[in-house]
Design an enzyme around this catalytic site. Structure first.
Site, PDB file in Angstrom:
ATOM      1  N   TYR A   1       0.803  -1.115  -0.005  1.00 35.16           N
ATOM      2  CA  TYR A   1       0.027   0.016  -0.111  1.00 35.16           C
ATOM      3  C   TYR A   1       0.921   1.315  -0.039  1.00 35.16           C
ATOM      4  CZ  TYR A   1      -4.845  -1.549   1.642  1.00 35.16           C
ATOM      5  OH  TYR A   1      -5.977  -2.218   1.498  1.00 35.16           O
TER       6      TYR A   1
ATOM      7  N   ASN B   1      -7.715   2.293   2.817  1.00 37.12           N
ATOM      8  CA  ASN B   1      -8.324   1.945   4.086  1.00 37.12           C
ATOM      9  C   ASN B   1      -7.147   1.581   5.073  1.00 37.12           C
ATOM     10  OD1 ASN B   1     -11.091   1.509   5.186  1.00 37.12           O
ATOM     11  ND2 ASN B   1     -10.451  -0.486   5.626  1.00 37.12           N
TER      12      ASN B   1
ATOM     13  N   GLU C   1      -6.652   0.548   8.047  1.00 43.51           N
ATOM     14  CA  GLU C   1      -6.587   1.128   9.320  1.00 43.51           C
ATOM     15  C   GLU C   1      -5.672   2.339   9.632  1.00 43.51           C
ATOM     16  OE1 GLU C   1      -8.322  -1.850   8.750  1.00 43.51           O
ATOM     17  OE2 GLU C   1      -6.674  -2.645   8.912  1.00 43.51           O
TER      18      GLU C   1
ATOM     19  N   ASN D   1      -9.538   0.939  -3.631  1.00 43.12           N
ATOM     20  CA  ASN D   1      -9.522  -0.424  -2.719  1.00 43.12           C
ATOM     21  C   ASN D   1     -10.883  -0.514  -2.089  1.00 43.12           C
ATOM     22  OD1 ASN D   1      -8.037  -2.393  -1.183  1.00 43.12           O
ATOM     23  ND2 ASN D   1      -9.067  -1.279   0.589  1.00 43.12           N
ATOM     24  N   GLU D   2     -11.729  -1.610  -2.136  1.00 42.35           N
ATOM     25  CA  GLU D   2     -12.977  -1.748  -1.647  1.00 42.35           C
ATOM     26  C   GLU D   2     -13.842  -0.656  -2.364  1.00 42.35           C
ATOM     27  OE1 GLU D   2     -12.290  -4.646   2.184  1.00 42.35           O
ATOM     28  OE2 GLU D   2     -12.843  -2.506   2.623  1.00 42.35           O
TER      29      GLU D   2
ATOM     30  N   GLU E   1      -6.553  -9.884  -0.879  1.00 42.89           N
ATOM     31  CA  GLU E   1      -6.298  -9.770   0.859  1.00 42.89           C
ATOM     32  C   GLU E   1      -7.056 -11.139   1.408  1.00 42.89           C
ATOM     33  OE1 GLU E   1      -7.841  -6.152   2.805  1.00 42.89           O
ATOM     34  OE2 GLU E   1      -6.828  -4.901   1.185  1.00 42.89           O
TER      35      GLU E   1
ATOM     36  N   TYR F   1      -0.775  -7.281  14.000  1.00 46.57           N
ATOM     37  CA  TYR F   1      -1.510  -8.000  13.399  1.00 46.57           C
ATOM     38  C   TYR F   1      -1.669  -9.459  13.505  1.00 46.57           C
ATOM     39  CZ  TYR F   1      -5.047  -7.376   9.323  1.00 46.57           C
ATOM     40  OH  TYR F   1      -6.344  -7.101   8.786  1.00 46.57           O
TER      41      TYR F   1
HETATM   42  C1  GAL Z   1      -9.912  -4.863   4.363  1.00 48.24           C
HETATM   43  C2  GAL Z   1      -9.343  -3.582   3.631  1.00 48.24           C
HETATM   44  C3  GAL Z   1      -7.747  -3.440   4.197  1.00 48.24           C
HETATM   45  C4  GAL Z   1      -7.711  -3.464   5.695  1.00 48.24           C
HETATM   46  C5  GAL Z   1      -8.570  -4.618   6.315  1.00 48.24           C
HETATM   47  C6  GAL Z   1      -8.640  -4.891   7.671  1.00 48.24           C
HETATM   48  O1  GAL Z   1     -11.176  -5.062   4.062  1.00 48.24           O
HETATM   49  O2  GAL Z   1      -9.014  -3.665   2.196  1.00 48.24           O
HETATM   50  O3  GAL Z   1      -7.280  -2.153   3.907  1.00 48.24           O
HETATM   51  O4  GAL Z   1      -8.582  -2.388   6.125  1.00 48.24           O
HETATM   52  O5  GAL Z   1      -9.849  -4.655   5.926  1.00 48.24           O
HETATM   53  O6  GAL Z   1      -7.594  -5.051   8.231  1.00 48.24           O
END
Ligand code: GAL
Length: 997
Positions: A78, A122, A124, A181-182, A271, A338
């Site tokens: 990213y 996104n 976080e 993204n999304e 992802e 994470y």
């Molecule tokens: C996904 C998103 C990521 C991150 C993840 C949760 O849906 O594309 O950027 O937010 O969720 O960690």
């Protein structure tokens, strides 16, 4: 040159029959099975890494090398628009913001890059990557709005040029570029915004396929020209996150892909669950999360994803890193560990190594790349509790049986036989009467049939394959299994006659004994007679090496297999010579060290690099004619063949000096008050005057006693602590003040009238509100005649991620203010020094500092002279609500040649909010009454391991009780010591005078 290389590899390996390109390049093509790179079909096995979350930049190499050693062939990166474009017209791609450097490190390690550049990511992170200044625009973000388009264009154009320079057609590793993204979050049809982004990439030279990360199973497919990217994928986080219970694997990705109109694409997971993040105030922890989403989970969920026919997978996160400075969105605290395969402190363990087993298998299982989807069934297993997919490669006949519990969460131990169909006929395996395949609790197993490697075909193996490869003309099959699982594992080589023997040419099939004749393997005579080549029990900790003809079979306990590595041996030439498969098919099997980073053979010297965590037996399997000497991290090691025929030597572990290294106790603290702003004599005339009477931020309709608006983004403050001073002229009748304060979930605010403390408010955790309303009474005697000033200190926990077009634009700041029974107030605002345009620290960037006086003055920086300050420790703390700043320095002399992981560990405190500054970098927010984070990893590079270090903390007592005034301890601790690591450079610019006001 490359044209020929492409043709040759296509001829040699068979170009994908119906490969589709985007008509801009054929270097990256696809078909319903997989991607092909330079004509060669690959399984894209990638890990997510956000370089900007690892501010010690030299360590990007460490992560990239670990990813390649871990069997991955790609990374997904990213980019963070907000960091790289902190103000309109300001673009900064240097230092920790350098996408280019990250790409070059990926290339050096032999990893393909998927660049995921937003604009919105996104992740976080604050604003989901969009900067505060965009939130003040008269624009709907993430649409084709002209103002928003103008806002992203400079960043996007510059980034596109960087990617164009490093894409595969230019000899770089960038093979895919993700747009947005999304996007489902903001779906419009047609998606003109997506079209604009894609067109801009193209007009700036990006030719590789574009991709998109679809939010789960939601249909956002578009017709060509209306927002379609070349390849879209599905993100998914099944399994119930960090919670200890499991939920089921998902079994309809493939159906969804096909029914939503894209049967021509490979199944792509941009992802897939690699862990999960943890919010403020949680009771969880990342270590528990790493154990839950750990080896067993990886095996079950990742193999179930293979069973869905996914051939492009990216694990989110592979290395999470740190939300240092103001990087976090309010949903997460400082650590973005994470629970990922590589922990925040970079010390790898079982989770990493299990994924390595899967990765090395997938890398070497070439025939898997063109297997077709086959629904998971229970008709091939004798136990209905076991489900299997039967994935066959129609070209080669190779078949992969992916076995798991029918109820995927099941922890039962179940045994089954399996019906397989091979070129040599149908079998029920294991063939040994009474033998079964056993799944132990959370478990799954990939069983190969007609598995070809080198000149050898494995008819089947009931043991999991680690890899099959050819080393110096000899075919090596490495398999592994749990000793507690199958009573007898079977490996059958097709068309091989003769009997397995060890290096002394002893045939063991003929004389079964009650004890394993050579380490791990117990041969069953009856099986030998039946023409089976190996039926063996795996013993705990066992490894055994057998030969038949020119084939070697290495059988391992799975826990032993986790200590195995198969680094790519770079080809002697070629642009991509260090890339597995596309550049080099050569590998060498090495076992023992905690990490084997790289291997190369030149002039008969096998040069290995890596890390050891103890005195280690290094083993090199095969290829002993290829080298006459071995070096480890540049130094020659002497060794010879061990009892089973591996070349073996002893490697030193960490030195005793390193193992006994203890960082100094943090002592000799200096202290200064950091809240002069509450004083009536404080001069705020140079602060920003709140003058906005309209805003494009989302500003709720709260009571306000003037028309000025106090949304801090409108005044250029997007991060950290922000101070507000509200002036009013008293009539003597004012009784208190109403404040509506927005700092994002888990924020706090404190207020004073004329230096007299009024009170504080806190949003407690990630389910609490991001705005708090309080009415604070004026204590008697606090009012003065003439000018009265209410000082409010609040923090900003980060800008919201997407929560609708207005949610992300939510105003941080004081959204409601009213002096009770009084006249209008006028307000001044102060945040980080220089705001988002003139911030002085270009190295650490716009999100490092907040607006505390100490931060504005640069007291957190090394080199500031605190000699006149009072001696006081953060454990002594404060005497009343407010903010104090504490500094100390110490020398470190960590034995070199080691990678020593260290963390700062906090204890104690009440409503106490601490920011930890290490050599000028804000490396953590410790909020004692919210938690849960108390341990803050700080890497070498931020810490100077061979010099002087400055640690500072801001301590904000948010309450009026003595427990709020202090912490009970802060120390630097060693987490782990390894010999090895990468060379780390330190760049921690020092203090220079600031015209602070
Ligand atoms: C996904 C998103 C990521 C991150 C993840 C949760 O849906 O594309 O950027 O937010 O969720 O960690």
């Amino acid at each position: 040159m490359r044209f020929w290389a492409t043709c040759l590899s296509a001829l040699a390996l068979g170009r994908a029959a119906f490969a589709v390109s985007n008509n801009l390049t054929t270097d990256v093509t696809w078909d319903p099975f997989s991607l092909s790179i330079l004509g060669q079909r690959i399984f894209l096995h990638s890990g997510e890494f956000h370089p900007w979350r690892l501010p010690s930049r030299s360590l990007w190499k460490d992560i990239m090398q670990k990813a390649a050693a871990g069997g991955l062939n790609g990374v997904s990166l990213y980019a963070h628009l907000g960091l790289m474009n902190p103000a309109p017209g300001v673009l900064d791609f240097d230092g920790l913001r350098s996408m280019e450097d990250a790409i070059l490190e990926a290339q050096a390690a032999g990893l393909w890059v998927t660049a995921r550049i937003g604009p919105y990511v996104n992740g976080e992170t604050t604003g989901g990557g969009l900067p505060g200044w965009m939130m003040s625009l008269n624009a709907t973000l993430r649409t084709n709005d002209a103002t928003y388009t103008q806002a992203w264009t400079p960043y996007w154009t510059a980034m596109a040029k960087i990617l164009a320079k490093h894409q595969i057609t230019a000899g770089g590793p960038v093979i895919l570029v993700q747009v947005e993204n999304e996007f489902d979050n903001v779906r419009t049809t047609p998606a003109t915004y997506m079209v604009l982004l894609e067109q801009s990439l193209r007009s700036n030279g990006v030719v590789v396929p574009t991709t998109h990360n679809n939010k789960g199973l939601r249909d956002i497919t578009y017709a060509a020209g209306t927002g379609a990217v070349d390849i879209w994928g599905i993100d998914s986080y099944p399994g119930n996150g960090c919670a200890s219970s499991w939920s089921a694997v998902v079994t309809n990705y493939n159906d969804f892909k096909n029914t939503s109109g894209n049967p021509t694409l490979p199944l792509y997971s941009p992802e897939f669950v690699g862990g999960w993040f943890d919010p403020w105030g949680s009771t969880g922890n990342y270590a528990a999360c790493r154990a839950k989403i750990g080896p067993e989970f990886e095996r079950v969920f990742y193999e179930a994803l293979w069973a869905q026919n996914a051939k492009m997978i990216n694990f989110y996160m592979y290395y999470g890193g740190t939300n240092w400075g103001g990087l976090a969105a309010p949903v997460v605290y400082t650590s973005y560990d994470y629970g990922a395969a590589i922990p925040e402190n970079r010390v790898i363990g079982d989770k990493f190594n299990e994924l390595k087993l899967l990765g090395l298998f997938i890398r070497s299982a070439r025939d898997f790349r063109q297997t077709s989807f086959a629904p998971e069934v229970t008709t091939l297993t004798s136990s209905a509790d076991v489900t299997t997919a039967e994935m066959r490669n129609a070209q080669t006949g190779a078949t992969f049986y992916l076995l798991r519990h029918t109820t995927s969460q099941s922890t039962a131990t179940v045994s089954t036989t399996l019906k397989i169909t091979t070129k040599d006929g149908a079998f029920t395996i294991p063939q040994t009467s009474g033998s079964q395949i056993t799944l132990l609790g959370h478990d799954s197993r990939a069983i190969v049939a007609d598995y070809q490697f080198g000149a050898t075909r494995v008819l089947y193996s009931t043991a999991a394959v680690l890899l099959g490869t050819t080393i110096d003309g000899v075919d090596w099959l490495v398999v592994h299994g749990y000793p507690q699982a199958d009573a007898g594992y079977e490996v059958v080589f097709a068309g091989v006659t003769g009997r397995l023997h060890d290096d002394d040419s002893q045939y063991y099939c003929e004389s079964p004994t009650s004890s394993p004749p050579f380490g791990a393997l117990l041969m069953h005579d009856s099986i030998c007679q039946a023409g089976l080549l190996a039926n063996f029990r795996i013993t705990a900790g066992g490894r055994a090496l057998l030969s038949v003809g020119s084939v070697r079979l290495l059988a391992l306990d799975t826990t032993v297999a986790r200590t195995f590595w198969a680094p790519v041996l770079p080809a002697s030439s070629g642009t991509f010579k260090q890339f597995a498969e596309v550049g080099s098919n050569a590998t060498i099997i090495v076992a023992g060290p905690a990490l084997v980073r790289t291997a190369a053979i030149t002039n008969k010297v096998l040069a290995l690099t890596g890390d050891t965590n103890r005195t280690t037996t290094l083993q090199v399997y095969g290829g002993s004619n290829l080298f006459s000497s071995v070096t480890w991290n540049g130094a020659q090691v002497s060794g010879g063949l061990d009892t089973i025929g591996a070349w073996s030597a002893t490697l030193d572990g960490p030195s005793s000096a390193a193992l006994s290294f203890v960082p100094p106790t943090l002592a000799a603290w200096k202290f200064k008050d950091s809240l002069p702003e509450i004083s009536t004599t404080y001069n705020d005339s140079r602060w920003v005057t709140a003058s906005k009477t309209s805003t494009f931020l989302t500003m709720p309709a709260y009571p306000r006693d003037t028309s000025a608006l106090l949304g801090e983004q409108d005044y250029g403050f997007f991060t950290g602590n922000v101070l507000f001073r509200g002036h009013f002229t008293s009539t003597g009748k004012e009784t208190g003040v109403f404040l509506g304060i927005n700092g994002g979930q888990a924020f706090a605010a404190s207020a004073w009238l004329n230096g007299v403390y009024l009170g504080s408010t806190t949003s407690f955790n990630s389910t609490d509100s991001d705005v708090k309303n309080v009415t604070l009474s004026f204590p008697s005697g606090a009012l003065r005649s003439g000018d009265n000033v209410v000082t409010v200190l609040k923090d900003n926990m980060g800008l919201n991620e997407w929560s609708g077009p207005s949610g992300i634009k939510q105003a941080r700041g004081i959204v409601g203010f009213q002096v009770q029974g009084g006249a209008n107030s006028t307000w001044k605002i102060q945040g980080n020094f220089g705001g988002n345009t003139n911030f002085p620290d270009k190295v650490r960037g716009s999100l490092n500092e907040g607006g505390l006086f100490a931060e504005r003055a640069g007291w957190h920086l090394p080199g500031f002279d605190d000699s006149t300050w009072e001696s006081r420790t953060p454990v002594q703390g404060l005497t009343k609500p407010g903010v104090g700043f504490f500094r100390t320095t110490f020398d470190l002399s960590v034995p070199s040649g080691h990678d020593v992981a260290m963390s700062f560990v906090f204890r104690g405190g009440g409503a106490t909010r601490v920011q930890l500054y290490v050599n000028g970098w804000q490396m953590g927010k410790y909020v004692a009454n919210l938690g849960p984070q108390t341990v803050f990893p700080v890497h070498e590079g931020i810490l100077d391991y061979h010099g002087k270090n400055t640690v500072a903390v801001s301590l904000w007592a948010v309450g009026n009780s003595t427990t709020d005034f202090a912490i009970s301890d802060l120390q630097l601790k060693v987490d782990a010591v390894l010999r090895g690591g990468v060379i780390v450079q330190v760049a921690n610019p020092v203090w220079s005078a600031r015209d602070v006001f």
